[in-house]
Design a protein around this motif. Structure first.
Motif, PDB file in Angstrom:
ATOM      1  N   MET A  42      -3.724  -8.784   9.493  1.00  0.00           N
ATOM      2  CA  MET A  42      -3.256  -8.537  10.272  1.00  0.00           C
ATOM      3  C   MET A  42      -3.223  -7.776  11.666  1.00  0.00           C
ATOM      4  SD  MET A  42      -3.059 -12.416  10.607  1.00  0.00           S
ATOM      5  CE  MET A  42      -1.650 -11.811  11.689  1.00  0.00           C
ATOM      6  N   LYS A  43      -3.040  -6.260  10.756  1.00  0.00           N
ATOM      7  CA  LYS A  43      -3.349  -5.259  11.273  1.00  0.00           C
ATOM      8  C   LYS A  43      -3.661  -5.262  13.320  1.00  0.00           C
ATOM      9  CE  LYS A  43      -2.985   0.092  11.271  1.00  0.00           C
ATOM     10  NZ  LYS A  43      -1.886   0.239  12.170  1.00  0.00           N
ATOM     11  N   ARG A  44      -5.235  -5.803  13.476  1.00  0.00           N
ATOM     12  CA  ARG A  44      -5.505  -5.411  14.311  1.00  0.00           C
ATOM     13  C   ARG A  44      -4.892  -6.316  15.451  1.00  0.00           C
ATOM     14  NH1 ARG A  44      -7.813  -9.469  10.745  1.00  0.00           N
ATOM     15  NH2 ARG A  44      -7.807 -11.417  11.480  1.00  0.00           N
ATOM     16  N   ASN A  45      -3.847  -6.461  14.678  1.00  0.00           N
ATOM     17  CA  ASN A  45      -3.554  -7.948  16.310  1.00  0.00           C
ATOM     18  C   ASN A  45      -2.222  -6.935  16.580  1.00  0.00           C
ATOM     19  OD1 ASN A  45      -4.993  -9.913  15.792  1.00  0.00           O
ATOM     20  ND2 ASN A  45      -4.293 -11.247  14.691  1.00  0.00           N
ATOM     21  N   TYR A  46      -1.307  -6.434  15.272  1.00  0.00           N
ATOM     22  CA  TYR A  46      -0.281  -5.518  15.997  1.00  0.00           C
ATOM     23  C   TYR A  46      -0.766  -4.123  15.448  1.00  0.00           C
ATOM     24  CZ  TYR A  46       1.746 -10.401  14.825  1.00  0.00           C
ATOM     25  OH  TYR A  46       1.936 -11.005  14.954  1.00  0.00           O
ATOM     26  N   PRO A  47      -1.765  -3.458  16.554  1.00  0.00           N
ATOM     27  CA  PRO A  47      -1.841  -1.827  16.479  1.00  0.00           C
ATOM     28  C   PRO A  47      -1.080  -1.037  16.499  1.00  0.00           C
ATOM     29  CG  PRO A  47      -2.351  -2.338  18.666  1.00  0.00           C
ATOM     30  CD  PRO A  47      -2.191  -3.986  17.849  1.00  0.00           C
ATOM     31  N   GLY A  48       0.144  -1.301  17.170  1.00  0.00           N
ATOM     32  CA  GLY A  48       1.331  -0.391  17.172  1.00  0.00           C
ATOM     33  C   GLY A  48       2.132  -0.282  16.016  1.00  0.00           C
ATOM     34  N   VAL A  49       1.594  -0.747  14.475  1.00  0.00           N
ATOM     35  CA  VAL A  49       3.217  -0.937  13.604  1.00  0.00           C
ATOM     36  C   VAL A  49       1.836  -0.631  12.333  1.00  0.00           C
ATOM     37  CG1 VAL A  49       3.480  -2.786  11.523  1.00  0.00           C
ATOM     38  CG2 VAL A  49       3.509  -3.722  14.179  1.00  0.00           C
ATOM     39  N   TYR A  50       2.866   0.386  11.780  1.00  0.00           N
ATOM     40  CA  TYR A  50       2.163   2.010  10.773  1.00  0.00           C
ATOM     41  C   TYR A  50       2.314   0.500   9.670  1.00  0.00           C
ATOM     42  CZ  TYR A  50       1.645   5.431   7.690  1.00  0.00           C
ATOM     43  OH  TYR A  50       1.417   6.681   6.486  1.00  0.00           O
ATOM     44  N   ILE A  51       1.023   0.868   8.246  1.00  0.00           N
ATOM     45  CA  ILE A  51       1.380  -0.132   7.650  1.00  0.00           C
ATOM     46  C   ILE A  51       0.696   1.190   5.970  1.00  0.00           C
ATOM     47  CG2 ILE A  51       0.124  -2.278   6.027  1.00  0.00           C
ATOM     48  CD1 ILE A  51      -0.142  -2.953   8.840  1.00  0.00           C
ATOM     49  N   GLU A  52       1.406   0.933   5.198  1.00  0.00           N
ATOM     50  CA  GLU A  52       0.517   1.943   4.714  1.00  0.00           C
ATOM     51  C   GLU A  52       1.288   1.230   2.786  1.00  0.00           C
ATOM     52  OE1 GLU A  52       2.693   6.676   4.306  1.00  0.00           O
ATOM     53  OE2 GLU A  52       3.992   5.663   2.559  1.00  0.00           O
ATOM     54  N   TRP A  53       0.130   1.599   1.997  1.00  0.00           N
ATOM     55  CA  TRP A  53       0.413   1.824   0.397  1.00  0.00           C
ATOM     56  C   TRP A  53       0.885   2.775   0.204  1.00  0.00           C
ATOM     57  CZ3 TRP A  53       1.188  -2.516  -1.196  1.00  0.00           C
ATOM     58  CH2 TRP A  53      -0.190  -3.915  -1.146  1.00  0.00           C
ATOM     59  N   SER A  54       2.457   3.104  -0.613  1.00  0.00           N
ATOM     60  CA  SER A  54       3.358   4.645  -0.650  1.00  0.00           C
ATOM     61  C   SER A  54       2.716   4.953  -2.123  1.00  0.00           C
ATOM     62  CB  SER A  54       4.040   3.878  -0.649  1.00  0.00           C
ATOM     63  OG  SER A  54       5.167   4.275   0.515  1.00  0.00           O
ATOM     64  N   ALA A  55       3.159   5.919  -2.928  1.00  0.00           N
ATOM     65  CA  ALA A  55       2.746   6.411  -3.766  1.00  0.00           C
ATOM     66  C   ALA A  55       3.519   5.904  -5.381  1.00  0.00           C
ATOM     67  CB  ALA A  55       2.942   8.179  -4.146  1.00  0.00           C
ATOM     68  N   ASN A  56       5.061   4.895  -4.488  1.00  0.00           N
ATOM     69  CA  ASN A  56       5.645   3.971  -5.212  1.00  0.00           C
ATOM     70  C   ASN A  56       6.843   3.986  -4.758  1.00  0.00           C
ATOM     71  OD1 ASN A  56       7.808   6.622  -5.436  1.00  0.00           O
ATOM     72  ND2 ASN A  56       7.355   7.477  -7.115  1.00  0.00           N
TER      73      ASN A  56
END
Length: 535
Positions: A42-56
């Motif tokens: 959904m990131k394309r619809n919410y460009p201001g949201v930071y999304i991350e797979w973290s190290a743990n």
């Protein structure tokens, strides 16, 4: 308002997006992975949201807390055992409190479909003294996420949402609300609140303790609790939490009993007393540990009330509940199926490594080496490669928790085991294997670590790893492992003899060695080829 067909994980994710989050942080782990996958979708619809797979999970939790610190809403998601990793930050964040709303979505796994245990995260919420929401369906997963952010800002605490596998991985129609805008960046902080020196921490913990009656009052009044006491004189009642309420309502002839549906914690003491006041017995239906069952009498203080559930054996002590198990607990016959499935219709197929998987060749090497070094012990870890345990004979001899292969191999070597080997994936190594390697390099412990570098988090669907594979050997060497004992090999059949020789030499070395077996995940290769054909 519009309707969507969503998994429980996806419903919680959409609720967070509609709550106006600034960021979403996670580490992949079934049954929680799909929440963050949906965020990326959904990131394309919410460009201001930071999304991350973290190290743990700890890194993910702390990043979400940092975003809350600058007054932006944040969600962090993980599976139940991941909360063990994040526990330090989680428990202390209840003492600091939050600025903008912060929600932790934890997906528990009753029945251990893809986990080492079936621990119940409600105990963590109680331990930290923070609110917990437990949806009974996908609509509540969405609605509760919206409410959790609002309530988090009201009480200035992180709020937990507890899902379970069956809800996280099933779909239903939900009705959505109008999304709110992102919270603007706000300045100004109480440094004492966020700096847990003993004097500050004592003051903050006192504040947290004083807040508990307000949390209890909210729980008693929440619309997510549902008390039904029909005037039929029934002496048996039911307390059902989360998806357990669905299992109860599947049995329509039980729906006329006095029932309390629990969706919010801490436990609603007033509602529990109202339900049980005139009852002789009460059945507790909860998909997880006997959390409510073990605490009920201390709240209602009714010695004559008979409490039934998992602890009494009326419901199984372990595993998932089902509508039939609930029905049997009430002494009712289960309904006969419309048809009987013939025996042996489908041959049992235990899970196995994919055809073409690089891990297979690593295990072929170890199996051959074992003939030369029969006392060799191979400690393994969490990942696709755990399936080495199902080979004949097993190629690995342990799997405990993330990073345990390195710690156990080191401890065994320090205790005198001559040929101690740790097998760990690249993502798991970066998640939890580094601290033990750091100490092992410092004292040059005599064991071998094999890092299976397939360039992805394969077991949970191919998520990105924090750093590219070619940097792992530089990182390992920088920690102090002698460069001449940091070897990179390509686990493919044509290199088998060469790779066996590398393994043999490093096993004989009486110090720390690291072998990086690098070949891209076969499923990742297939996906890339499909994309190339389409283009």
């Amino acid at each position: 308002m519009r309707t969507e067909i969503l998994l429980g994980d996806e419903a919680a994710a959409l609720g967070a997006l509609h709550a106006g989050i600034g960021g979403s942080f996670a580490y992949p782990g079934t049954p929680a992975t799909e929440l963050q996958e949906y965020m990326f979708l959904m990131k394309r619809n919410y460009p201001g949201v930071y999304i991350e797979w973290s190290a743990n999970e700890k890194a993910a939790y702390e990043a979400a807390l940092g975003m809350s610190y600058i007054w932006k809403r944040a969600i962090v998601s993980m599976k139940h055992v991941g909360l063990n990793v994040a526990a330090d930050a989680f428990i202390n964040s209840a003492v600091t409190g939050v600025n903008a709303g912060m929600v932790i979505m934890v997906a528990d796994d009753p029945g251990m479909h893809s986990s080492q245990n079936e621990q119940d995260s409600r105990f963590y919420a109680e331990f930290a003294r923070v609110p917990c929401f437990e949806p009974s369906n996908q609509q509540e997963a969405y609605d509760m996420t919206l409410e959790a952010f609002r309530f988090s800002e009201e009480v200035k605490l992180p709020v937990m949402i507890r899902l379970v596998t069956r809800l996280a991985h099933s779909r239903a129609i939900i009705t959505t609300e109008t999304p709110v805008k992102h919270t603007p960046l706000k300045k100004g902080h109480d440094w004492k609140k966020w700096t847990l020196l003993p004097a500050n921490a004592r003051f903050r913990f006192q504040k947290l303790t004083e807040l508990q009656p307000e949390l209890a009052a909210y729980s008693n009044k929440s619309a997510f609790q549902k008390l039904s006491i029909p005037e039929n004189g029934a002496s048996t009642g039911v307390i059902a939490s989360g998806i357990g309420y669905n299992y109860l309502m599947e049995n329509s002839d039980l729906a006329s009993l006095p029932i309390l549906k629990i969706g919010v914690y801490p436990l609603p003491g007033n509602l529990l007393k109202s339900l049980t006041r005139n009852l002789a017995e009460v059945m507790i239906i909860e998909n997880g540990y006997p959390f409510v069952e073990s605490r009920l009498q201390s709240i209602v203080q009714n010695p004559s009330l008979k409490v039934r559930g998992r602890l009494t054996g009326d419901l199984p002590a372990t595993g998932e509940l089902t509508p039939d198990l609930v029905r049997k607990a009430f002494g009712k016959k289960t309904k006969q199926p419309a048809f009987t499935v013939p025996e042996n219709l489908v041959v049992n197929r235990p899970p196995r490594l994919c055809d073409g998987c690089a891990h297979k060749e690593v295990y072929n090497i170890l199996d051959e080496i074992r003939e030369e070094f029969p006392e060799m012990t191979v400690f393994s870890d969490i990942g696709c490669y755990t399936l080495g345990a199902l080979r004949t004979p097993p190629s690995i001899e342990s799997c405990v928790c993330m990073g345990a292969s390195v710690g156990m191999a080191k401890g065994a070597a320090n205790g005198g085991l001559t040929y101690s080997v740790a097998v760990i994936g690249d993502s798991t190594f970066l998640h939890s294997g580094i601290p033990t390697l750091l100490k092992a390099a410092g004292d040059n412990s005599p064991f071998t670590i094999i890092i299976l570098d397939n360039g992805t988090v394969g077991m949970t669907g191919g998520q990105d790893v924090p750093i590219p594979g070619e940097r792992i050997e530089k990182f390992v060497a920088a920690l102090g492992v002698p460069e001449e004992h940091v070897k990179v090999l390509i686990p493919i059949r044509i290199h088998h003899e060469k790779n066996v020789q590398i393994m043999r030499e490093e096993l004989k070395y009486r110090g720390l060695s690291v072998i990086i077996a690098r070949r891209e995940c076969i499923q990742l290769v297939k996906t890339k080829l499909k994309k190339q054909k389409k283009s």
